[in-house]
Design a protein around this motif. Sequence first.
Motif, PDB file in Angstrom:
ATOM      1  N   PHE A  91       1.150   4.307  -2.712  1.00 19.28           N
ATOM      2  CA  PHE A  91       1.050   5.731  -2.378  1.00 19.28           C
ATOM      3  C   PHE A  91       2.270   6.484  -2.894  1.00 19.28           C
ATOM      4  N   LEU A  92       3.466   5.917  -2.687  1.00 19.05           N
ATOM      5  CA  LEU A  92       4.688   6.614  -3.099  1.00 19.05           C
ATOM      6  C   LEU A  92       4.740   6.755  -4.623  1.00 19.05           C
ATOM      7  N   LEU A 111       5.414  14.455  -8.304  1.00 16.77           N
ATOM      8  CA  LEU A 111       6.413  15.491  -8.012  1.00 16.77           C
ATOM      9  C   LEU A 111       7.148  15.934  -9.271  1.00 16.77           C
ATOM     10  N   PHE A 112       7.212  15.058 -10.263  1.00 18.74           N
ATOM     11  CA  PHE A 112       7.902  15.400 -11.503  1.00 18.74           C
ATOM     12  C   PHE A 112       7.002  16.216 -12.428  1.00 18.74           C
ATOM     13  N   PHE A 143       2.002   9.521  -5.472  1.00 18.38           N
ATOM     14  CA  PHE A 143       2.358  10.896  -5.125  1.00 18.38           C
ATOM     15  C   PHE A 143       3.767  11.250  -5.573  1.00 18.38           C
ATOM     16  N   GLY A 144       4.657  10.246  -5.622  1.00 17.74           N
ATOM     17  CA  GLY A 144       6.042  10.523  -5.997  1.00 17.74           C
ATOM     18  C   GLY A 144       6.174  10.922  -7.454  1.00 17.74           C
ATOM     19  N   ILE A 151      -7.507   1.524  -3.496  1.00 17.12           N
ATOM     20  CA  ILE A 151      -7.328   2.582  -2.496  1.00 17.12           C
ATOM     21  C   ILE A 151      -6.788   3.859  -3.132  1.00 17.12           C
ATOM     22  N   LEU A 196       0.830  -1.212   0.000  1.00 26.72           N
ATOM     23  CA  LEU A 196       0.000   0.000   0.000  1.00 26.72           C
ATOM     24  C   LEU A 196       0.862   1.258   0.000  1.00 26.72           C
ATOM     25  N   MET A 197       1.962   1.239   0.808  1.00 24.12           N
ATOM     26  CA  MET A 197       2.868   2.391   0.854  1.00 24.12           C
ATOM     27  C   MET A 197       3.551   2.574  -0.495  1.00 24.12           C
TER      28      MET A 197
END
Lengths: 219, 223
Positions: free
Chosen positions: A70-71, A78-79, A74-75, A163, A66-67
Amino acid sequence: MMEFSTWDILRNLLLATRWTIVLSLVSFLGGGIVGALLLFLRIGGNRISTAFTRYYVELFQGTPLLMQLFLAFFGLGLFGINVPAWLAAGIALVLWTAAFLAEIWRGCVEAVARGQWEASASLGMGYVQQMRYVILPQALKVAIPPTVGFSVQVVKGTALTSIIGFVELSKAGTVVTNATFQPFTVYGLVALIYFALCWPLSKSSQALERKLNAAHRNH
Amino acid sequence: MTYTFSFTWLTEYYPVLLKGILVTIELIAVGGLFGVALGTACAWARALGPAWLKPLVSAYVELIRNTPFLIQLFFIFFGLPSLGLRLSELEAANLAMVVNLGAYSCEIVRAGIQATPRGQFEAGASLAMSPIQTFRYVVLVPALQRIWPALSSQVVIVMLGSAVVSQIAAEDLTFAANFIQSRSFRAFEAYFVTTAIYLALAILLRQALAAIGAMIFARRPAR
């Protein structure tokens, strides 16, 4: 207010199951390719590539999927890329699957006796030839049952992509529940559909294990 | 990329993270203990129990192992109230983890029991032990010792899987991360820190389980 029959519920869930299947296939095939690359880096590479793959596997097996989702979600944002949920889901699942498959396959390659490497080296074979003609054909037989078994984890792993907003079977379950207020029926059906997808894979993994082991004993 | 990373929110929100860590630890402590107990009971039933019990346990194990944890959680939390069983978020999360680990550890413990040499059962019987006593004193401990590494990694997997209990608003570590990112708008940093905490928890849990194993099985030669 619209009335939903059980058939309406089931039909909507089955339509969403397509995306669970597509995402599972993409993750499994993509993960297989990346996993194979990791495997070659791990067993054939130098010290740096071995360390890299070790940490890669440790990182992906030691943190929740799950993490990772998410990363990725959202990561990548960032680009400055507008990340659709399916892309983040696909990337995270491919990388996650690759870590597990690389580790499973490493065990299978290491199960091939050390003498096989030495014998093929003494025949003047290079690394690629050794892998291609001697090691992989033997490792493959050991690798098939656990690989099929892991595909069950991939199918179940796709449930988490709901999710971050990817609409597959689990997300459809939530949407249909919110429309029908029948969580017991809906989640029961969702569970049964997952079971119908995963159980044949589990069973064939067990059958393959018995079959390939039996072949091994006859040698 | 013009984004600047910022971790200043940590000073304000670290109590939220700490509480989340404690809840996650509580979940895996309860889930691990009762899950393995349930799994051991099921393994006994499947390997040595009465004939009528075996298909029931098999059905339970297959059903849980072939469906996602998230759906099991939703079924327990959203579905069971229509049967009159209404649980709080934390109770539902705990129950889901026990039920989930129970099924997986059943298969692992069963493998350990099946590896017990036939003679051990007969030796127990010849000492006038009842089947239950033989299981308790002769079979179970060596079986657990054999499968302890596999059981440990399954407990770690379940701990990592517990991240999804945030979806029914159980206030675990992931819930804390979601809370922080919605307040501070530092989504990537919040999940980055949380992921690092999960990694540390996984490594610590693995070592703790290895230490517990060494303690329980001390003075018993591995076989």
